[in-house]
Design an enzyme around this catalytic site. Structure first.
Site, PDB file in Angstrom:
ATOM      1  N   LYS A  40       0.842  -1.208   0.000  1.00 43.22           N
ATOM      2  CA  LYS A  40       0.000   0.000   0.000  1.00 43.22           C
ATOM      3  C   LYS A  40       0.875   1.255   0.000  1.00 43.22           C
ATOM      4  CE  LYS A  40      -0.193  -0.609   4.967  1.00 43.22           C
ATOM      5  NZ  LYS A  40      -0.891  -1.283   6.064  1.00 43.22           N
ATOM      6  N   ARG A 134     -10.439  -1.114  14.274  1.00 44.10           N
ATOM      7  CA  ARG A 134     -10.241  -0.249  13.126  1.00 44.10           C
ATOM      8  C   ARG A 134     -11.106  -0.874  12.044  1.00 44.10           C
ATOM      9  NH1 ARG A 134      -4.108   0.569  11.181  1.00 44.10           N
ATOM     10  NH2 ARG A 134      -4.714  -1.316  10.117  1.00 44.10           N
ATOM     11  N   TYR A 250      16.935  30.177   7.053  1.00 41.95           N
ATOM     12  CA  TYR A 250      15.869  30.944   7.701  1.00 41.95           C
ATOM     13  C   TYR A 250      16.100  31.043   9.202  1.00 41.95           C
ATOM     14  CZ  TYR A 250      12.965  30.831   3.478  1.00 41.95           C
ATOM     15  OH  TYR A 250      12.471  30.997   2.230  1.00 41.95           O
ATOM     16  N   MET A 298      12.089  24.549   2.109  1.00 40.98           N
ATOM     17  CA  MET A 298      11.169  23.764   1.284  1.00 40.98           C
ATOM     18  C   MET A 298      11.907  22.910   0.258  1.00 40.98           C
ATOM     19  SD  MET A 298       7.992  24.961  -1.133  1.00 40.98           S
ATOM     20  CE  MET A 298       7.188  25.921   0.135  1.00 40.98           C
TER      21      MET A 298
HETATM   22  C1  PLP Z   1      -0.039  -2.190   6.651  1.00 39.27           C
HETATM   23  C2  PLP Z   1      -0.549  -3.531   7.009  1.00 39.27           C
HETATM   24  C3  PLP Z   1       0.322  -4.610   7.207  1.00 39.27           C
HETATM   25  C4  PLP Z   1       1.834  -4.446   7.252  1.00 39.27           C
HETATM   26  O1  PLP Z   1       2.206  -3.959   8.518  1.00 39.27           O
HETATM   27  P1  PLP Z   1       3.742  -3.658   8.905  1.00 39.27           P
HETATM   28  O2  PLP Z   1       3.672  -3.210  10.318  1.00 39.27           O
HETATM   29  O3  PLP Z   1       4.206  -2.591   7.993  1.00 39.27           O
HETATM   30  O4  PLP Z   1       4.483  -4.926   8.718  1.00 39.27           O
HETATM   31  C5  PLP Z   1      -0.226  -5.854   7.397  1.00 39.27           C
HETATM   32  N1  PLP Z   1      -1.575  -6.024   7.432  1.00 39.27           N
HETATM   33  C6  PLP Z   1      -2.442  -5.012   7.281  1.00 39.27           C
HETATM   34  C7  PLP Z   1      -3.892  -5.266   7.350  1.00 39.27           C
HETATM   35  C8  PLP Z   1      -1.957  -3.729   7.074  1.00 39.27           C
HETATM   36  O5  PLP Z   1      -2.824  -2.711   6.952  1.00 39.27           O
END
Ligand code: PLP
Length: 347
Positions: A40, A134, A250, A298
């Site tokens: 992701k 969640r 700055y 920046m």
């Molecule tokens: C992001 C995520 C992971 C990976 O987690 P890490 O802590 O980066 O290893 C695994 N499972 C789900 C559902 C996630 O959202």
């Protein structure tokens, strides 16, 4: 045709050998289970274009993204059926898209299950909530009709405190095992990177490392097992002398206490090199350390070239970005350090 732009003075090198080695390490630590990969947020900011083919070659066969917009770039590089979309089908259009693209939705609620079945259904994953509160189906809804009608590949849940010695881990394990007994599924999955180190009980059939693939060390048990993958580099766009009493950047937070030579590099907070690195970060050139002087702006950061008098305009330096060390130094999490790297990096 407009002219081809020249290469940027800012690049992010992804060490694919280290990435593949980290996957193999995590796959081996997963015992009987196979390791998948959380890709992701564009593979935690590193770029799915280089990350996904390297992981596939290493042997990884399961990929997780969060948003629907993230699915196609991964599905273009691996069989679509090996891609799961964690946020699930929020709309009918999401469900149709999953079927058209051939990726698996992760079903997180009864309404998502209904929506998936109405769209025609097919193989999906099912997220159950075992205590993180969640995403995920509450356990008391596992018996509902739309859920029972699903064709579940991976039954998954997510640990809240895998990186800590917490009582929540055992509780979530117990609830996940209860869910496994209540719903038909092909494979079960619980552990993220840190979860892999909690032992065989947590492995199931599939583990889901993310951060540790990319060089993060989320818990002490992974210390010494994980190699750095992401190396940000920037070019010197100007070199200048400072006299005693000259200030830098700055608000003049750095003032030279001697004559010195400094360099301006083309990285700043717009690139994710945040202001917490002001008077704090370090660049490296052939093992020589070049401290950040003054405020990060920046698009620019000024560094001390005392240790590398041979460097000139156009030369490149590497940002010290060993994730555990950088996190301690900056106060940012290892996840933020990666996912915050900006769009101006050539990946
Ligand atoms: C992001 C995520 C992971 C990976 O987690 P890490 O802590 O980066 O290893 C695994 N499972 C789900 C559902 C996630 O959202």
């Amino acid at each position: 045709m407009p002219p081809e732009p020249p290469p940027a003075a800012l690049r992010l090198t992804v060490d694919r050998d280290a990435l593949a080695a980290n996957w193999r390490t995590l796959n081996a630590l997963s015992g009987q289970a196979a390791a998948g990969a959380a890709v992701k947020a564009d593979a935690y900011g590193l770029g799915v274009g280089s990350v996904v083919p390297a992981l596939w070659e290493a042997g990884c066969r399961d990929y997780l993204v969060a948003h629907w917009t993230e699915a196609a770039p991964v599905a273009a590089r691996v069989p679509p059926g090996s891609v799961s979309v964690l946020h699930g089908p929020l709309t009918d259009r999401d469900a149709r898209y999953a079927r058209d693209l051939g990726v698996k939705p992760v079903i997180n609620s009864v309404s998502q299950a209904q929506r998936w079945i109405e769209a025609g259904g097919g193989l999906c994953d099912l997220m159950v909530d075992t205590g993180i509160n969640r995403l995920g189906l509450p356990l008391d809804q596992l018996g509902s009709e739309p859920i029972a009608a699903l064709q579940v590949d991976v039954l998954l849940s997510h640990l809240a405190s895998a990186d800590e010695n917490s009582g929540l881990n055992a509780l979530q394990l117990q609830r996940w095992n209860e869910a496994r007994g209540q719903i038909a599924h092909r494979r079960a999955s619980l552990a993220n990177s840190a979860g892999i180190t909690l032992g065989a009980d947590y492995h199931g059939d599939l583990t889901r490392p993310g951060i540790a693939l990319y060089g993060g060390v989320p818990c002490a048990a992974l210390d010494g097992h994980i190699r750095q993958v992401a190396r940000p580099e920037a070019a010197l766009i100007q070199v200048r002398p400072l006299q005693l009493g000259d200030s830098v950047g700055y608000n003049a937070t750095f003032v030279a206490d001697r004559t010195m030579r400094v360099g301006v590099i083309s990285i700043g907070y717009a690139d994710g090199y945040l202001r917490c690195w002001s008077d704090n970060g370090t660049m490296v050139h052939e093992g020589r350390e070049l401290p950040v002087l003054g405020r990060v702006s920046m698009d620019m950061t000024v560094i001390d070239l005392t240790a590398a008098p041979d460097l000139n305009e156009g030369d490149w330096v590497e940002v010290a970005y060993d994730l555990p060390q950088a996190a301690t130094r900056s106060g940012l999490s290892q996840y933020e350090l990666l996912t915050g790297l900006g769009r101006r990096f050539v990946r």
